[in-house]
Write an enzyme that holds these catalytic residues in place. Structure first.
Site, PDB file in Angstrom:
ATOM      1  N   ASN A   1      97.600  53.510  46.033  1.00 38.72           N
ATOM      2  CA  ASN A   1      97.441  53.269  44.595  1.00 38.72           C
ATOM      3  C   ASN A   1      98.653  53.738  43.814  1.00 38.72           C
ATOM      4  OD1 ASN A   1      95.650  52.718  42.149  1.00 38.72           O
ATOM      5  ND2 ASN A   1      96.244  54.856  41.811  1.00 38.72           N
TER       6      ASN A   1
ATOM      7  N   ASP B   1      93.059  56.332  49.712  1.00 37.90           N
ATOM      8  CA  ASP B   1      92.882  57.127  48.505  1.00 37.90           C
ATOM      9  C   ASP B   1      92.710  56.237  47.282  1.00 37.90           C
ATOM     10  OD1 ASP B   1      93.041  59.792  47.156  1.00 37.90           O
ATOM     11  OD2 ASP B   1      94.796  58.874  46.208  1.00 37.90           O
TER      12      ASP B   1
ATOM     13  N   GLU C   1      87.960  55.665  49.385  1.00 41.89           N
ATOM     14  CA  GLU C   1      87.477  56.598  48.363  1.00 41.89           C
ATOM     15  C   GLU C   1      87.209  55.814  47.080  1.00 41.89           C
ATOM     16  OE1 GLU C   1      88.968  60.676  46.101  1.00 41.89           O
ATOM     17  OE2 GLU C   1      90.361  59.003  46.406  1.00 41.89           O
TER      18      GLU C   1
END
Length: 549
Positions: free
Chosen positions: A155, A246, A281
Protein backbone atom coordinates in the site's frame (compact mmCIF):
# COMPACT_ATOMS: atom_id res chain seq x y z
CA UNK A 1 -16.74 -49.90 20.01
CA UNK A 2 -14.53 -52.31 21.98
CA UNK A 3 -12.47 -49.35 23.11
CA UNK A 4 -15.61 -47.56 24.31
CA UNK A 5 -16.85 -50.63 26.24
CA UNK A 6 -13.43 -50.97 27.86
CA UNK A 7 -13.48 -47.36 28.98
CA UNK A 8 -17.00 -47.71 30.40
CA UNK A 9 -16.07 -50.82 32.37
CA UNK A 10 -13.04 -49.06 33.78
CA UNK A 11 -15.18 -46.08 34.76
CA UNK A 12 -17.56 -48.42 36.66
CA UNK A 13 -14.64 -49.77 38.67
CA UNK A 14 -13.82 -46.32 40.03
CA UNK A 15 -17.31 -45.59 41.23
CA UNK A 16 -18.89 -44.06 38.17
CA UNK A 17 -16.98 -40.77 38.25
CA UNK A 18 -17.37 -38.85 35.02
CA UNK A 19 -14.42 -36.52 35.53
CA UNK A 20 -11.54 -38.51 36.87
CA UNK A 21 -8.01 -37.90 38.03
CA UNK A 22 -5.09 -39.89 39.45
CA UNK A 23 -4.64 -39.84 43.24
CA UNK A 24 -1.21 -40.87 44.47
CA UNK A 25 -2.66 -41.82 47.88
CA UNK A 26 -4.92 -44.56 46.48
CA UNK A 27 -4.07 -48.18 47.22
CA UNK A 28 -2.05 -50.06 44.64
CA UNK A 29 -4.94 -52.51 44.25
CA UNK A 30 -7.07 -49.88 42.49
CA UNK A 31 -4.29 -48.23 40.49
CA UNK A 32 -4.74 -50.28 37.31
CA UNK A 33 -8.47 -49.53 37.13
CA UNK A 34 -7.88 -45.84 37.75
CA UNK A 35 -5.13 -45.58 35.18
CA UNK A 36 -7.50 -47.03 32.59
CA UNK A 37 -10.27 -44.67 33.64
CA UNK A 38 -8.09 -41.60 33.24
CA UNK A 39 -6.53 -42.70 29.96
CA UNK A 40 -5.79 -39.74 27.77
CA UNK A 41 -7.94 -40.09 24.63
CA UNK A 42 -5.27 -38.56 22.40
CA UNK A 43 -2.35 -40.65 23.65
CA UNK A 44 -2.33 -43.31 20.94
CA UNK A 45 -3.51 -41.22 17.98
CA UNK A 46 -0.93 -40.43 15.34
CA UNK A 47 -0.39 -36.78 14.43
CA UNK A 48 0.35 -35.90 10.81
CA UNK A 49 2.39 -32.94 9.60
CA UNK A 50 0.64 -30.55 7.24
CA UNK A 51 1.50 -30.66 3.56
CA UNK A 52 -1.01 -28.06 2.37
CA UNK A 53 -2.08 -24.48 3.09
CA UNK A 54 -3.70 -25.32 6.43
CA UNK A 55 -1.27 -24.36 9.18
CA UNK A 56 -0.99 -23.19 12.77
CA UNK A 57 0.71 -19.83 12.28
CA UNK A 58 2.91 -17.95 14.73
CA UNK A 59 3.42 -14.22 14.28
CA UNK A 60 6.93 -13.05 15.12
CA UNK A 61 7.71 -9.37 15.57
CA UNK A 62 11.33 -9.85 14.59
CA UNK A 63 12.77 -6.98 16.65
CA UNK A 64 11.50 -8.55 19.88
CA UNK A 65 11.70 -12.33 19.57
CA UNK A 66 15.29 -13.43 20.18
CA UNK A 67 18.62 -11.59 20.05
CA UNK A 68 21.51 -13.78 18.89
CA UNK A 69 24.35 -11.25 19.06
CA UNK A 70 23.56 -9.24 22.20
CA UNK A 71 22.93 -5.94 20.41
CA UNK A 72 19.49 -5.60 22.11
CA UNK A 73 17.65 -6.26 18.84
CA UNK A 74 15.97 -9.51 17.83
CA UNK A 75 17.23 -11.01 14.59
CA UNK A 76 16.93 -13.88 12.12
CA UNK A 77 19.67 -15.95 13.76
CA UNK A 78 17.78 -15.57 17.01
CA UNK A 79 14.69 -17.07 15.39
CA UNK A 80 16.76 -19.93 14.02
CA UNK A 81 18.07 -20.66 17.51
CA UNK A 82 14.51 -21.11 18.80
CA UNK A 83 13.04 -23.16 15.96
CA UNK A 84 13.10 -26.39 17.94
CA UNK A 85 10.82 -24.71 20.50
CA UNK A 86 8.36 -23.94 17.71
CA UNK A 87 8.70 -27.25 15.84
CA UNK A 88 11.32 -29.98 16.20
CA UNK A 89 10.26 -31.68 12.96
CA UNK A 90 8.35 -34.57 14.55
CA UNK A 91 4.59 -34.01 15.01
CA UNK A 92 4.47 -36.95 17.43
CA UNK A 93 7.38 -36.03 19.69
CA UNK A 94 5.37 -33.80 22.00
CA UNK A 95 8.48 -31.77 22.79
CA UNK A 96 7.63 -28.59 20.87
CA UNK A 97 4.78 -26.13 20.40
CA UNK A 98 3.79 -27.66 17.06
CA UNK A 99 3.87 -24.52 14.93
CA UNK A 100 4.01 -25.24 11.19
CA UNK A 101 3.69 -21.70 9.86
CA UNK A 102 5.56 -18.50 10.73
CA UNK A 103 4.57 -14.96 9.81
CA UNK A 104 7.49 -12.56 10.00
CA UNK A 105 6.65 -8.88 10.38
CA UNK A 106 8.63 -6.68 7.92
CA UNK A 107 12.27 -7.67 7.56
CA UNK A 108 13.30 -5.28 4.78
CA UNK A 109 15.54 -2.23 5.34
CA UNK A 110 13.89 0.68 7.12
CA UNK A 111 14.88 3.35 9.63
CA UNK A 112 11.82 2.68 11.78
CA UNK A 113 11.78 -0.06 14.39
CA UNK A 114 8.56 -1.56 12.95
CA UNK A 115 9.87 -1.63 9.34
CA UNK A 116 6.51 -0.94 7.67
CA UNK A 117 8.11 1.88 5.65
CA UNK A 118 10.29 -0.08 3.26
CA UNK A 119 13.42 1.50 1.77
CA UNK A 120 14.54 -1.54 -0.23
CA UNK A 121 12.24 -4.44 -1.12
CA UNK A 122 15.11 -6.74 -2.10
CA UNK A 123 17.19 -6.97 1.07
CA UNK A 124 17.17 -7.66 4.83
CA UNK A 125 17.43 -4.87 7.36
CA UNK A 126 20.97 -5.03 8.80
CA UNK A 127 19.54 -4.99 12.33
CA UNK A 128 18.00 -8.38 11.56
CA UNK A 129 20.81 -9.96 9.55
CA UNK A 130 21.56 -10.70 5.90
CA UNK A 131 19.99 -12.46 2.97
CA UNK A 132 22.26 -15.40 3.80
CA UNK A 133 20.72 -15.50 7.29
CA UNK A 134 17.29 -15.47 5.71
CA UNK A 135 18.20 -18.33 3.39
CA UNK A 136 19.41 -20.30 6.40
CA UNK A 137 16.14 -19.61 8.21
CA UNK A 138 14.16 -20.94 5.26
CA UNK A 139 16.40 -24.00 5.05
CA UNK A 140 15.94 -24.80 8.75
CA UNK A 141 12.20 -24.20 8.59
CA UNK A 142 11.91 -26.51 5.60
CA UNK A 143 13.60 -29.27 7.62
CA UNK A 144 10.89 -28.91 10.25
CA UNK A 145 7.91 -28.60 7.91
CA UNK A 146 7.39 -24.90 8.68
CA UNK A 147 6.15 -22.55 5.98
CA UNK A 148 7.35 -18.94 6.30
CA UNK A 149 5.26 -16.04 5.08
CA UNK A 150 6.62 -12.51 5.17
CA UNK A 151 4.91 -9.20 5.64
CA UNK A 152 4.69 -7.45 2.29
CA UNK A 153 3.79 -3.77 2.28
CA UNK A 154 2.18 -2.91 -1.05
CA UNK A 155 0.00 0.00 0.00
CA UNK A 156 2.79 2.40 0.88
CA UNK A 157 6.56 2.84 0.76
CA UNK A 158 9.21 4.73 2.71
CA UNK A 159 9.66 8.36 1.81
CA UNK A 160 13.38 7.49 1.77
CA UNK A 161 12.98 4.79 -0.89
CA UNK A 162 14.95 5.86 -4.02
CA UNK A 163 11.90 5.31 -6.24
CA UNK A 164 9.97 7.90 -4.25
CA UNK A 165 12.78 10.42 -3.77
CA UNK A 166 13.36 10.32 -7.54
CA UNK A 167 9.64 10.87 -8.13
CA UNK A 168 9.65 13.94 -5.86
CA UNK A 169 12.64 15.31 -7.73
CA UNK A 170 11.04 14.73 -11.13
CA UNK A 171 7.76 16.36 -10.10
CA UNK A 172 9.70 19.47 -9.11
CA UNK A 173 11.10 19.47 -12.66
CA UNK A 174 7.63 19.09 -14.17
CA UNK A 175 8.22 15.49 -15.21
CA UNK A 176 5.16 13.33 -14.50
CA UNK A 177 5.72 10.34 -16.80
CA UNK A 178 8.67 8.90 -14.89
CA UNK A 179 8.79 7.72 -11.30
CA UNK A 180 5.74 9.78 -10.43
CA UNK A 181 3.67 7.06 -12.13
CA UNK A 182 4.59 4.65 -9.34
CA UNK A 183 2.71 6.70 -6.76
CA UNK A 184 -0.62 8.35 -6.00
CA UNK A 185 0.66 11.74 -7.14
CA UNK A 186 -2.01 14.10 -8.43
CA UNK A 187 -2.95 17.76 -8.49
CA UNK A 188 -4.09 18.98 -5.08
CA UNK A 189 -7.74 19.31 -6.11
CA UNK A 190 -7.84 15.57 -6.95
CA UNK A 191 -7.94 14.59 -3.29
CA UNK A 192 -10.88 14.81 -0.94
CA UNK A 193 -10.47 17.31 1.84
CA UNK A 194 -9.96 14.61 4.49
CA UNK A 195 -7.32 12.62 2.63
CA UNK A 196 -3.85 12.85 4.22
CA UNK A 197 -1.20 13.83 1.65
CA UNK A 198 2.39 14.96 1.24
CA UNK A 199 2.75 18.34 -0.47
CA UNK A 200 5.06 18.31 -3.47
CA UNK A 201 6.09 20.96 -5.99
CA UNK A 202 3.99 22.68 -8.65
CA UNK A 203 0.66 22.06 -6.94
CA UNK A 204 1.02 18.31 -6.69
CA UNK A 205 0.48 16.04 -3.68
CA UNK A 206 0.97 12.38 -2.86
CA UNK A 207 -1.52 10.38 -0.83
CA UNK A 208 -0.16 9.27 2.58
CA UNK A 209 -2.84 7.79 4.83
CA UNK A 210 -0.51 6.43 7.53
CA UNK A 211 2.09 9.19 7.85
CA UNK A 212 4.20 11.58 5.81
CA UNK A 213 6.96 8.97 5.91
CA UNK A 214 4.68 6.46 4.11
CA UNK A 215 3.57 7.78 0.70
CA UNK A 216 1.31 5.46 -1.26
CA UNK A 217 1.88 3.35 -4.33
CA UNK A 218 -0.31 3.78 -7.40
CA UNK A 219 -1.70 0.25 -7.64
CA UNK A 220 -3.15 0.91 -11.11
CA UNK A 221 0.19 1.77 -12.65
CA UNK A 222 1.77 -0.77 -14.98
CA UNK A 223 5.14 0.35 -13.66
CA UNK A 224 4.06 -0.43 -10.11
CA UNK A 225 2.68 -3.82 -11.06
CA UNK A 226 5.81 -4.78 -12.91
CA UNK A 227 7.84 -3.82 -9.82
CA UNK A 228 5.54 -5.84 -7.56
CA UNK A 229 5.90 -8.87 -9.80
CA UNK A 230 9.67 -8.63 -9.48
CA UNK A 231 9.44 -8.25 -5.70
CA UNK A 232 7.12 -11.25 -5.35
CA UNK A 233 9.32 -13.44 -7.55
CA UNK A 234 12.43 -12.44 -5.62
CA UNK A 235 11.02 -13.68 -2.32
CA UNK A 236 9.02 -16.65 -3.62
CA UNK A 237 12.10 -17.92 -5.45
CA UNK A 238 13.95 -17.57 -2.13
CA UNK A 239 11.57 -20.05 -0.55
CA UNK A 240 8.86 -18.08 1.23
CA UNK A 241 5.48 -19.78 1.31
CA UNK A 242 3.53 -16.60 0.72
CA UNK A 243 2.71 -13.18 2.05
CA UNK A 244 0.83 -11.36 4.74
CA UNK A 245 -0.45 -8.27 2.92
CA UNK A 246 -0.44 -5.10 4.97
CA UNK A 247 -3.27 -2.57 4.90
CA UNK A 248 -5.48 -4.17 2.23
CA UNK A 249 -8.20 -1.85 3.47
CA UNK A 250 -6.52 0.99 1.60
CA UNK A 251 -6.08 -0.78 -1.74
CA UNK A 252 -9.35 0.74 -2.93
CA UNK A 253 -9.30 4.49 -3.49
CA UNK A 254 -10.62 7.04 -5.97
CA UNK A 255 -8.83 5.46 -8.90
CA UNK A 256 -8.17 1.85 -7.81
CA UNK A 257 -10.46 -1.14 -7.52
CA UNK A 258 -8.80 -2.98 -4.63
CA UNK A 259 -10.43 -6.31 -5.50
CA UNK A 260 -9.18 -6.14 -9.09
CA UNK A 261 -5.67 -5.26 -7.92
CA UNK A 262 -5.59 -8.05 -5.34
CA UNK A 263 -6.85 -10.59 -7.89
CA UNK A 264 -4.08 -9.51 -10.24
CA UNK A 265 -1.44 -9.84 -7.52
CA UNK A 266 -2.71 -13.18 -6.22
CA UNK A 267 -2.91 -14.64 -9.73
CA UNK A 268 0.56 -13.27 -10.52
CA UNK A 269 2.00 -14.96 -7.44
CA UNK A 270 0.27 -18.25 -8.28
CA UNK A 271 1.99 -18.21 -11.66
CA UNK A 272 5.30 -18.08 -9.80
CA UNK A 273 4.34 -20.47 -6.99
CA UNK A 274 1.07 -22.38 -7.54
CA UNK A 275 0.56 -23.17 -3.85
CA UNK A 276 1.33 -19.65 -2.59
CA UNK A 277 -0.59 -18.70 0.58
CA UNK A 278 -1.81 -15.16 1.10
CA UNK A 279 -3.55 -13.51 4.06
CA UNK A 280 -4.75 -9.92 4.06
CA UNK A 281 -5.08 -7.28 6.76
CA UNK A 282 -8.49 -5.67 6.35
CA UNK A 283 -9.92 -4.22 9.57
CA UNK A 284 -13.32 -3.21 8.26
CA UNK A 285 -16.91 -4.44 8.13
CA UNK A 286 -18.04 -7.78 6.78
CA UNK A 287 -19.27 -6.45 3.44
CA UNK A 288 -15.86 -5.02 2.54
CA UNK A 289 -14.14 -8.25 3.58
CA UNK A 290 -16.58 -10.22 1.45
CA UNK A 291 -15.84 -7.96 -1.50
CA UNK A 292 -12.08 -8.47 -1.20
CA UNK A 293 -12.54 -12.25 -0.97
CA UNK A 294 -13.81 -12.13 -4.55
CA UNK A 295 -10.16 -11.62 -5.52
CA UNK A 296 -9.50 -15.26 -4.66
CA UNK A 297 -7.15 -14.45 -1.76
CA UNK A 298 -6.89 -17.38 0.64
CA UNK A 299 -7.48 -15.57 3.92
CA UNK A 300 -8.26 -12.29 5.59
CA UNK A 301 -7.89 -11.72 9.31
CA UNK A 302 -11.21 -11.85 11.16
CA UNK A 303 -10.71 -8.70 13.22
CA UNK A 304 -14.23 -8.58 14.65
CA UNK A 305 -13.50 -11.57 16.88
CA UNK A 306 -10.11 -10.36 18.15
CA UNK A 307 -8.69 -8.12 20.89
CA UNK A 308 -10.20 -7.00 24.18
CA UNK A 309 -13.25 -5.47 22.53
CA UNK A 310 -13.85 -8.39 20.14
CA UNK A 311 -16.60 -10.97 20.05
CA UNK A 312 -14.50 -13.78 21.52
CA UNK A 313 -13.72 -11.89 24.71
CA UNK A 314 -17.30 -10.63 24.92
CA UNK A 315 -18.74 -14.14 24.69
CA UNK A 316 -16.14 -15.70 26.99
CA UNK A 317 -16.74 -13.12 29.71
CA UNK A 318 -20.53 -13.40 29.39
CA UNK A 319 -20.14 -17.20 29.17
CA UNK A 320 -22.26 -17.39 26.03
CA UNK A 321 -20.95 -20.34 24.04
CA UNK A 322 -23.96 -20.52 21.74
CA UNK A 323 -23.46 -16.93 20.57
CA UNK A 324 -19.73 -17.43 19.97
CA UNK A 325 -20.22 -20.49 17.79
CA UNK A 326 -23.14 -18.99 15.91
CA UNK A 327 -21.23 -15.81 15.06
CA UNK A 328 -18.21 -17.66 13.71
CA UNK A 329 -20.38 -20.07 11.71
CA UNK A 330 -22.36 -17.23 10.12
CA UNK A 331 -19.22 -15.21 9.40
CA UNK A 332 -17.49 -18.14 7.73
CA UNK A 333 -20.59 -18.91 5.68
CA UNK A 334 -20.75 -15.32 4.40
CA UNK A 335 -17.11 -15.29 3.39
CA UNK A 336 -17.43 -18.59 1.55
CA UNK A 337 -20.20 -17.04 -0.55
CA UNK A 338 -17.49 -14.80 -2.03
CA UNK A 339 -14.72 -17.39 -2.10
CA UNK A 340 -15.59 -21.06 -1.63
CA UNK A 341 -11.93 -21.78 -0.87
CA UNK A 342 -11.69 -19.17 1.89
CA UNK A 343 -9.52 -20.18 4.86
CA UNK A 344 -10.70 -18.26 7.89
CA UNK A 345 -7.88 -16.55 9.81
CA UNK A 346 -8.86 -16.19 13.46
CA UNK A 347 -6.63 -14.66 16.13
CA UNK A 348 -6.83 -13.13 19.60
CA UNK A 349 -4.41 -10.22 19.25
CA UNK A 350 -1.51 -9.03 17.12
CA UNK A 351 1.28 -6.45 17.07
CA UNK A 352 -1.17 -3.55 16.72
CA UNK A 353 -3.42 -4.56 19.62
CA UNK A 354 -3.35 -4.83 23.40
CA UNK A 355 -2.27 -8.34 24.30
CA UNK A 356 -5.10 -10.70 25.15
CA UNK A 357 -3.62 -11.54 28.57
CA UNK A 358 -4.15 -7.92 29.63
CA UNK A 359 -7.87 -8.61 29.43
CA UNK A 360 -8.23 -12.27 30.36
CA UNK A 361 -5.53 -13.02 32.93
CA UNK A 362 -7.35 -11.14 35.69
CA UNK A 363 -10.38 -13.32 35.02
CA UNK A 364 -8.37 -16.48 35.57
CA UNK A 365 -6.20 -18.99 33.69
CA UNK A 366 -9.29 -20.93 32.64
CA UNK A 367 -10.46 -17.93 30.62
CA UNK A 368 -7.17 -17.82 28.72
CA UNK A 369 -7.30 -21.55 28.07
CA UNK A 370 -10.89 -21.39 26.84
CA UNK A 371 -10.02 -18.52 24.50
CA UNK A 372 -7.20 -20.59 23.04
CA UNK A 373 -9.30 -23.69 22.41
CA UNK A 374 -12.15 -21.56 21.04
CA UNK A 375 -10.31 -19.76 18.25
CA UNK A 376 -7.86 -22.52 17.41
CA UNK A 377 -10.39 -25.32 16.98
CA UNK A 378 -12.56 -23.61 14.38
CA UNK A 379 -11.75 -24.53 10.77
CA UNK A 380 -9.09 -22.37 9.16
CA UNK A 381 -5.64 -21.05 10.01
CA UNK A 382 -5.23 -19.63 13.53
CA UNK A 383 -2.54 -17.00 14.11
CA UNK A 384 -0.82 -17.04 17.51
CA UNK A 385 0.94 -13.81 18.44
CA UNK A 386 4.35 -14.67 19.89
CA UNK A 387 4.21 -14.84 23.68
CA UNK A 388 0.43 -15.29 23.71
CA UNK A 389 1.02 -18.95 24.55
CA UNK A 390 2.76 -17.98 27.83
CA UNK A 391 0.45 -15.10 28.72
CA UNK A 392 2.73 -12.13 28.07
CA UNK A 393 1.04 -8.84 28.93
CA UNK A 394 1.69 -5.36 27.57
CA UNK A 395 3.25 -2.96 30.12
CA UNK A 396 0.66 -0.38 29.11
CA UNK A 397 -2.38 -0.25 26.85
CA UNK A 398 -1.73 3.06 25.12
CA UNK A 399 1.07 2.48 22.61
CA UNK A 400 1.83 -0.01 19.86
CA UNK A 401 5.35 -0.53 21.15
CA UNK A 402 3.95 -1.85 24.43
CA UNK A 403 2.34 -4.71 22.52
CA UNK A 404 5.71 -5.69 21.01
CA UNK A 405 7.89 -6.38 24.04
CA UNK A 406 10.47 -9.14 24.25
CA UNK A 407 9.64 -12.83 24.13
CA UNK A 408 10.53 -14.47 27.43
CA UNK A 409 12.06 -17.91 27.22
CA UNK A 410 13.35 -18.10 30.80
CA UNK A 411 12.38 -15.80 33.67
CA UNK A 412 15.67 -16.65 35.37
CA UNK A 413 17.47 -15.17 32.40
CA UNK A 414 15.41 -12.23 31.20
CA UNK A 415 16.13 -10.82 27.72
CA UNK A 416 17.82 -7.47 27.22
CA UNK A 417 15.99 -6.61 24.00
CA UNK A 418 15.23 -2.91 23.64
CA UNK A 419 11.82 -1.95 22.29
CA UNK A 420 11.24 1.55 20.98
CA UNK A 421 9.21 3.62 23.43
CA UNK A 422 9.24 0.95 26.14
CA UNK A 423 12.89 0.16 26.81
CA UNK A 424 14.21 -3.18 28.01
CA UNK A 425 12.34 -3.72 31.27
CA UNK A 426 9.39 -6.09 31.05
CA UNK A 427 7.10 -7.81 33.51
CA UNK A 428 7.43 -11.55 33.87
CA UNK A 429 4.44 -13.60 32.74
CA UNK A 430 2.51 -14.88 35.73
CA UNK A 431 3.23 -18.50 34.83
CA UNK A 432 6.87 -17.84 33.99
CA UNK A 433 8.69 -18.04 30.68
CA UNK A 434 8.84 -20.94 28.25
CA UNK A 435 11.24 -22.93 30.43
CA UNK A 436 9.08 -22.57 33.53
CA UNK A 437 5.82 -23.33 31.75
CA UNK A 438 7.16 -26.41 30.01
CA UNK A 439 7.82 -27.79 33.50
CA UNK A 440 4.27 -27.06 34.64
CA UNK A 441 1.89 -29.61 33.14
CA UNK A 442 -1.10 -27.32 33.70
CA UNK A 443 0.46 -24.18 32.22
CA UNK A 444 -1.06 -22.13 29.44
CA UNK A 445 1.84 -23.14 27.19
CA UNK A 446 1.17 -26.84 27.64
CA UNK A 447 -2.51 -26.21 26.90
CA UNK A 448 -1.55 -24.61 23.56
CA UNK A 449 0.74 -27.54 22.82
CA UNK A 450 -2.09 -29.97 23.43
CA UNK A 451 -4.48 -28.01 21.21
CA UNK A 452 -2.06 -28.09 18.29
CA UNK A 453 -1.35 -31.78 18.77
CA UNK A 454 -5.09 -32.47 18.68
CA UNK A 455 -5.37 -30.46 15.47
CA UNK A 456 -2.56 -32.44 13.89
CA UNK A 457 -4.36 -35.65 14.84
CA UNK A 458 -7.69 -34.54 13.41
CA UNK A 459 -7.57 -32.91 9.95
CA UNK A 460 -11.31 -32.20 10.16
CA UNK A 461 -10.62 -29.39 12.62
CA UNK A 462 -8.60 -27.17 10.29
CA UNK A 463 -9.81 -28.34 6.89
CA UNK A 464 -13.43 -29.10 7.60
CA UNK A 465 -16.59 -27.17 6.84
CA UNK A 466 -18.87 -26.11 9.67
CA UNK A 467 -22.08 -27.92 8.74
CA UNK A 468 -24.21 -26.81 11.65
CA UNK A 469 -24.60 -26.23 15.37
CA UNK A 470 -25.81 -28.64 18.02
CA UNK A 471 -28.12 -27.22 20.65
CA UNK A 472 -28.13 -28.47 24.24
CA UNK A 473 -30.64 -25.85 25.45
CA UNK A 474 -27.94 -24.12 27.47
CA UNK A 475 -26.34 -20.84 26.40
CA UNK A 476 -23.08 -21.82 28.14
CA UNK A 477 -22.58 -24.78 25.79
CA UNK A 478 -21.45 -23.92 22.27
CA UNK A 479 -21.18 -26.84 19.86
CA UNK A 480 -20.65 -27.28 16.13
CA UNK A 481 -20.06 -29.99 13.55
CA UNK A 482 -17.13 -29.93 11.19
CA UNK A 483 -16.87 -32.35 8.27
CA UNK A 484 -13.97 -33.22 6.01
CA UNK A 485 -13.67 -35.99 3.42
CA UNK A 486 -16.64 -37.87 4.83
CA UNK A 487 -15.54 -37.67 8.45
CA UNK A 488 -17.49 -35.68 11.03
CA UNK A 489 -16.53 -34.28 14.44
CA UNK A 490 -18.68 -32.64 17.09
CA UNK A 491 -16.78 -29.94 19.00
CA UNK A 492 -18.35 -28.91 22.30
CA UNK A 493 -17.19 -26.00 24.50
CA UNK A 494 -18.44 -25.35 28.02
CA UNK A 495 -18.21 -21.59 28.54
CA UNK A 496 -19.39 -21.71 32.15
CA UNK A 497 -16.66 -20.48 34.48
CA UNK A 498 -17.78 -22.65 37.40
CA UNK A 499 -20.35 -25.26 36.41
CA UNK A 500 -19.73 -28.69 35.00
CA UNK A 501 -22.32 -29.65 32.39
CA UNK A 502 -24.06 -33.00 32.02
CA UNK A 503 -24.93 -33.47 28.36
CA UNK A 504 -26.87 -36.20 26.61
CA UNK A 505 -25.23 -37.49 23.43
CA UNK A 506 -27.41 -39.47 21.02
CA UNK A 507 -26.74 -41.42 17.84
CA UNK A 508 -28.60 -38.70 15.96
CA UNK A 509 -25.71 -36.39 16.81
CA UNK A 510 -22.74 -38.74 16.39
CA UNK A 511 -23.39 -42.45 15.88
CA UNK A 512 -21.54 -44.63 18.39
CA UNK A 513 -19.78 -41.55 19.71
CA UNK A 514 -16.45 -41.75 21.48
CA UNK A 515 -14.27 -39.06 23.01
CA UNK A 516 -11.69 -38.28 20.37
CA UNK A 517 -9.97 -35.51 22.36
CA UNK A 518 -10.49 -33.29 25.36
CA UNK A 519 -9.09 -30.13 26.88
CA UNK A 520 -9.82 -29.81 30.59
CA UNK A 521 -8.83 -26.37 31.85
CA UNK A 522 -8.72 -27.34 35.52
CA UNK A 523 -6.12 -30.09 35.27
CA UNK A 524 -4.26 -32.01 32.58
CA UNK A 525 -4.68 -35.14 34.72
CA UNK A 526 -8.43 -35.09 34.26
CA UNK A 527 -10.28 -36.35 31.21
CA UNK A 528 -13.84 -36.35 30.00
CA UNK A 529 -15.81 -39.58 30.02
CA UNK A 530 -18.80 -40.46 27.88
CA UNK A 531 -20.87 -43.10 29.71
CA UNK A 532 -24.28 -44.47 28.74
CA UNK A 533 -24.87 -41.51 26.46
CA UNK A 534 -24.06 -39.01 29.21
CA UNK A 535 -21.14 -36.62 28.87
CA UNK A 536 -19.92 -34.54 31.76
CA UNK A 537 -17.93 -31.53 30.63
CA UNK A 538 -16.04 -29.53 33.27
CA UNK A 539 -16.12 -25.75 33.43
CA UNK A 540 -14.26 -23.90 30.63
CA UNK A 541 -13.34 -27.14 28.92
CA UNK A 542 -13.71 -28.68 25.47
CA UNK A 543 -14.45 -32.13 24.12
CA UNK A 544 -14.33 -33.49 20.58
CA UNK A 545 -16.53 -36.45 19.69
CA UNK A 546 -16.31 -38.80 16.73
CA UNK A 547 -17.96 -42.04 15.66
CA UNK A 548 -16.16 -45.11 16.93
CA UNK A 549 -13.86 -46.58 14.27
Amino acid sequence: MKKLISLLLCATLVGGCVLTGCNSQESSGSSKAENAAVADPIENIKATASDDKYRNYYEIFVNSFCDSNEDAVGDLQGIISQLDYLNDGDPNSGDDLGIDGIWLTPIMPSKSYHKYDVEDYYDIDPDFGTLEDFDKLIEECDKRGIKVIIDLVLNHISSNNPLYTKAVEEVSEGKLDGNAEYFEIHKSDYFDSGTPTNSLSNGYECEANFSHEMPEWNLNSEKTREEFKKIAKFWLDRGVGGFRLDACKYYTNKSTDGTEFLKWFYDTCKEIKPDVYMVGENWTDDSDIQELYKSGIDSQFAFKFAQSSGLFVENIVTQNGVAAVKKVMNYDKKMKESNENEINALFLSNHDQVRIANTLEAQGLGYEKLAASLYMLFPGNPFIYYGEEIGIKAPNTTSDSAYRTAMIFDTDNMPSIFVNGVGDEFDEPTGGGVKQQLADKDSLLNYYRRIIKIKNQNPELARGTITGMQSFDDKNVGAFYTEYEGSKLLVIHNFSAKESKSIEITDDMIKNAVVRADLVAESSDKHVELKDGKLTLPAQSTVILKSAE
